[in-house]
Scaffold this motif. Structure first.
Motif, short mmCIF file in Angstrom:
data_model
loop_
_atom_site.label_atom_id
_atom_site.label_comp_id
_atom_site.label_asym_id
_atom_site.label_seq_id
_atom_site.Cartn_x
_atom_site.Cartn_y
_atom_site.Cartn_z
N LEU A 1 -4.53 -11.37 -2.57
CA LEU A 1 -5.43 -12.52 -2.79
C LEU A 1 -4.69 -13.79 -3.24
N ALA A 2 -3.98 -13.68 -4.37
CA ALA A 2 -3.33 -14.88 -4.90
C ALA A 2 -2.13 -15.30 -4.05
N ARG B 1 0.68 -6.38 -8.75
CA ARG B 1 -0.04 -7.61 -8.39
C ARG B 1 0.65 -8.83 -9.00
N ALA B 2 1.07 -8.69 -10.26
CA ALA B 2 1.76 -9.80 -10.91
C ALA B 2 3.12 -10.05 -10.26
N MET C 1 3.73 -12.23 -6.97
CA MET C 1 3.83 -13.69 -7.01
C MET C 1 5.27 -14.15 -7.25
N LYS D 1 -4.00 -17.26 -1.33
CA LYS D 1 -4.76 -18.44 -1.76
C LYS D 1 -3.93 -19.41 -2.59
N VAL D 2 -2.96 -18.90 -3.32
CA VAL D 2 -2.19 -19.79 -4.20
C VAL D 2 -0.84 -20.16 -3.58
N PHE E 1 -9.48 -6.60 -9.62
CA PHE E 1 -10.77 -7.09 -9.14
C PHE E 1 -11.48 -5.93 -8.44
#
Lengths: 241, 242
Positions: free
Chosen positions: B100-101, B149-150, B153, B104-105, B89
């Protein structure tokens, strides 16, 4: 050119012509300010709706934009002022509780707000669609919901990209407030014309009004340019330079 | 872990996937290759529901991807995906891209997410880039950030969609190195790529696709040793002989 005219008293009112023009300026700014809030929020919502994968939302959004873009602004003012209250009785009931100036002001804010929102919706849509498709996929792939993907991924970039056309829209909105004169709102143009008719000093009156419009529109332009610089993304190349 | 059962997909009347069936077991690395337009990217995007499919079934960790009642965001949050064009992003710093995720997630706190992000940035050798923005990094660096980034999570599997195709040649290896390391740690991976060197080194199985069909689905040794189909042999001869 005789500037002392601005300090002369208005024959049938209180205050000077300068005060009269300033009061008109106040209405112009208030109308533009509230109309911009409507235009930006409604425009963003409709613009976003047109980029979703829900077909009925896209259809409604497209219809909305066509409706407001294809009817002349002056006609829209008359429709909102004279036709809408007659068609919708609750609106009529509410409008009759307002004094004429309030009615004109509310009409001008709603009319300009929605007219401009259709144009902003078009820009928001094009801003979102100018982003690589993979951005949306990347948001979804991380588990963000559609709403979160718009909020944190798509809209922040889309708004940055459309700052230049949004600036034009804001300047147009400010200038379009002059059309509210047609329904009797005592904004800057109304006061200017009044001064010209009553004193026959058209040159001074319109010179002053022109100057004021230029100053407001330019200030809006500068503020948007400042926002553009402040929100610039390091290393991100926006177009060819 | 990932079961692909008889998937078919059409764009209008044009069929892009025809009865594709395969699976990826836990800890397995499966490479998907094939000529461009063969449907390999489309297939991998079906696995986490980025592309809808009209027939067949994909089961990821016991959950049907195509089922109406499936909470897709929740499922996707557990599958990492890396894209050809990185898709970081641009308006967020490298660290914000990683957090971010998570925030937020997954609902992690900012401190927790940042600590996790930092650990992963160190792992891909980019810790000092944390405050920078994607536009200030090279392609290879951006792709390593995208992998981090992946991974932030804590995915149960990773999907790679041509992760090195958009890179300059000198940057391909830095990305492949990260992927090889990941594979050796036992990550479940499905990788669409033309990098046959990578396939030879770490893949357990190789799937060859052509014209929307899975033409060959074989253990690595068999695939490179004696491809059973003429089309796969032809494809291999074209990409290996130079």
């Amino acid at each position: 050119m005789n500037l002392s005219i601005f300090l002369e008293q208005i024959p049938d009112g209180d205050g000077t012509w300068l005060q009269s023009l300033m009061s008109g300026l106040g209405w112009t700014l208030a109308t533009a300010f509230f109309a911009w809030i409507i235009a930006f929020s409604v425009g963003s919502a409709v613009g976003v709706a047109r980029t979703t994968d829900r077909r009925w939302l896209v259809f409604l959004g497209n219809g909305y934009v066509e409706l407001f873009r294809n009817v002349p602004l002056l006609v829209q003012f008359f429709i909102w002022y004279f036709v809408v209250p007659g068609l919708f009785l609750p609106v009529k009931a509410w409008v009759t509780t307002l004094d004429p100036t309030q009615h004109q002001f509310v009409t001008a804010v709603v009319c300009l707000g929605l007219f401009t929102s259709a144009r902003i919706a078009e820009q928001v849509r094009s801003g979102i669609q100018s982003l690589p498709r993979g951005q949306r996929s990347a948001g979804y792939a991380l588990g963000l919901s559609q709403r979160q993907t718009y909020r944190y991924v798509l809209l922040p970039m889309a708004y940055r990209i459309i700052i230049p056309p949004l600036t034009s829209e804001l300047m147009n909105l400010i200038k379009n407030t002059a059309v509210a004169y047609s329904i009797g709102l005592v904004e800057l143009f109304f006061r200017t014309r009044e001064m010209g008719e009553m004193t026959f000093r058209y040159f001074e009156a319109f010179a002053a009004a022109t100057l004021v419009y230029v100053v407001i529109a330019m200030s809006a332009n500068r503020i948007m340019a400042l926002i553009e610089r402040r929100t610039a993304v390091p290393g991100y190349i926006m177009g060819a330079k | 872990m990932i079961e692909i059962n008889n998937i078919s997909k059409w764009y209008g009347k044009f069929q892009v996937l025809t009865h594709c069936t395969s699976k990826v077991d836990k800890g397995e690395v499966v490479v998907v290759c094939g000529p461009s337009g063969s449907g390999k990217s489309t297939l991998i995007k079906c696995v986490n529901g980025l592309e809808p499919f009209q027939a067949g079934e994909i089961i990821v960790d016991g959950i049907s991807v195509g089922a109406k009642q499936t909470d897709l965001p929740k499922l996707r949050a557990r599958i990492g995906m890396v894209f050809q064009n990185f898709e970081l992003f641009p308006h967020l710093s490298i660290m914000e891209n990683l957090t971010l995720a998570q925030i937020k997630v997954l609902g992690r706190s900012k401190e927790e997410a940042t600590a996790k992000g930092m650990k992963l940035l160190e792992r891909v050798g980019l810790a000092e880039q944390a405050p920078k923005f994607p536009g200030q990094l090279s392609g290879g660096q951006q792709q390593r950030v995208a992998i981090a980034r992946a991974l932030a999570m804590d995915p149960i599997a990773m999907l790679f969609d041509e992760p090195t195709s958009a890179l300059d040649p000198e940057m391909i290896n830095e990305v492949l190195d990260v992927m090889v390391e990941l594979a050796k740690e036992g990550m479940t991976m499905m990788v669409v790529t033309h990098e046959m060197g990578f396939a030879r080194k770490v893949a357990h199985r190789v799937i060859f696709m052509d014209k929307g069909e899975i033409v060959e689905d074989a253990a690595k040794e068999d695939f490179f040793g004696k491809p059973r189909s003429e089309r796969a042999a032809h494809f291999l001869s074209k990409i290996l002989n130079h």
